[in-house]
Write an enzyme that holds these catalytic residues in place. Structure first.
Site, PDB file in Angstrom:
ATOM      1  CG  ASN A 166      -1.543   1.308   1.525  1.00 28.29           C
ATOM      2  OD1 ASN A 166      -2.411   1.779   0.817  1.00 28.29           O
ATOM      3  ND2 ASN A 166      -1.080   1.949   2.592  1.00 28.29           N
ATOM      4  CB  SER A 213      -4.199   6.041  -7.920  1.00 26.82           C
ATOM      5  OG  SER A 213      -4.867   7.287  -8.029  1.00 26.82           O
ATOM      6  CE1 TYR A 235       0.083   8.650  -5.967  1.00 33.42           C
ATOM      7  CE2 TYR A 235      -1.774   9.051  -7.440  1.00 33.42           C
ATOM      8  CZ  TYR A 235      -1.256   8.520  -6.271  1.00 33.42           C
ATOM      9  OH  TYR A 235      -2.086   7.857  -5.392  1.00 33.42           O
ATOM     10  CB  ALA A 275       3.670   7.343 -15.205  1.00 26.59           C
TER      11      ALA A 275
END
Length: 266
Positions: free
Chosen positions: A89, A142, A155, A157
């Site tokens: 995570n 995400s 972020y 990518a």
């Protein structure tokens, strides 16, 4: 419910946000957790688990460092006699710079933590999970990894890579009884997004947070934890190689003129 009774689990990024919420949920359902984080906030997470009568041990690691990931897996095997579940995570935002203002050092660091971290988690956790007869790996991706508009280039990518990594690793673990899936959070109140939520509260603009999704709000970490726990549990025994959006419906639409409920679009 006690879906994780006796299960050995690693959670990275367990010091706050989704990682902390999931650690508490796993432990509340009988899981024995190695709570990993780069900060000593993970000590507080474990104290909360202990207070609630659960089992968790902290470890300080850099999730994008191979030696640290190996240490966390070894700790789970030493403390809990093996490993059943890995929740990779941990992640960083990398700011909001556009492609042309992003230097190589920044995108390299974002990819190291956000993408190489989950890669290392799979590489070193999966063999131990196989030894236990199977289990689950859950990755945090995400909605920014699904399409443009929800994060910086670096972020976005990195999270697109996580989604593909879940698919590729599910295939490469064929026949092992190890499932690999990803969750794709939308705007969620975590340490990473704390400035956004704090500003909105101070300015009296909480009604604007998450306004682009149909539920018209941001998420709380516990809402993401429930989905991560589902994917890690036997309830999701036939879910594999998937990226599950948990975003209030944000990614369900292409950009259109917004229509209010009960009103005609103009």
């Amino acid at each position: 419910m006690a879906r994780f009774t006796g299960k050995s689990i690693i959670v990275t990024g367990a010091g706050s946000g989704i990682g902390r919420a999931t650690t508490l949920l796993f432990a509340s359902e009988g899981g024995r957790v190695i709570a990993a984080d780069k900060t000593d906030a993970v000590e507080e997470t474990c104290a909360l688990v202990d207070k609630a009568g659960g089992t968790a041990h902290p470890i300080l690691i850099d999730a994008g460092n191979e030696e640290d990931v190996i240490r966390a897996v070894a700790m789970a095997c030493e403390y809990y006699d093996g490993l059943d579940i890995m929740f990779a995570n941990a992640g960083i935002s990398g700011g909001m710079a556009n492609i042309f203002d992003t230097d190589v050092a920044l995108i390299t660091e974002v990819l190291r933590v956000n993408l190489i971290g989950p890669f290392l988690a799979i590489k070193h956790a999966a063999p131990k999970i196989v030894e236990r007869g199977g289990g689950a790996i859950v990755l945090t991706a995400s909605v920014a990894g699904i399409r443009s508009g929800a994060g910086s280039p670096a972020y976005s990518a990195s999270k697109a890579g996580v989604i593909n990594l879940a698919m590729v690793s599910a295939q490469q673990l064929s026949g092992s009884n190890v499932r690999v899936n990803a969750i794709c959070p939308g705007l969620t109140e975590t340490g990473m997004t704390k400035p956004t939520f704090d500003y909105a509260r101070e300015a009296g603009k909480m009604d604007r947070v998450g306004r682009l999704n149909p539920l018209r709000r941001g998420a709380q970490p516990e809402e993401l934890a429930k989905v991560a726990a589902f994917l890690a549990s036997d309830d999701a025994s036939y879910v594999n190689g998937q990226a599950i959006a948990v975003d209030g419906g944000l990614s369900s639409s292409h950009p259109v003129t917004k229509q209010e409920y009960g009103k005609t679009a103009v």
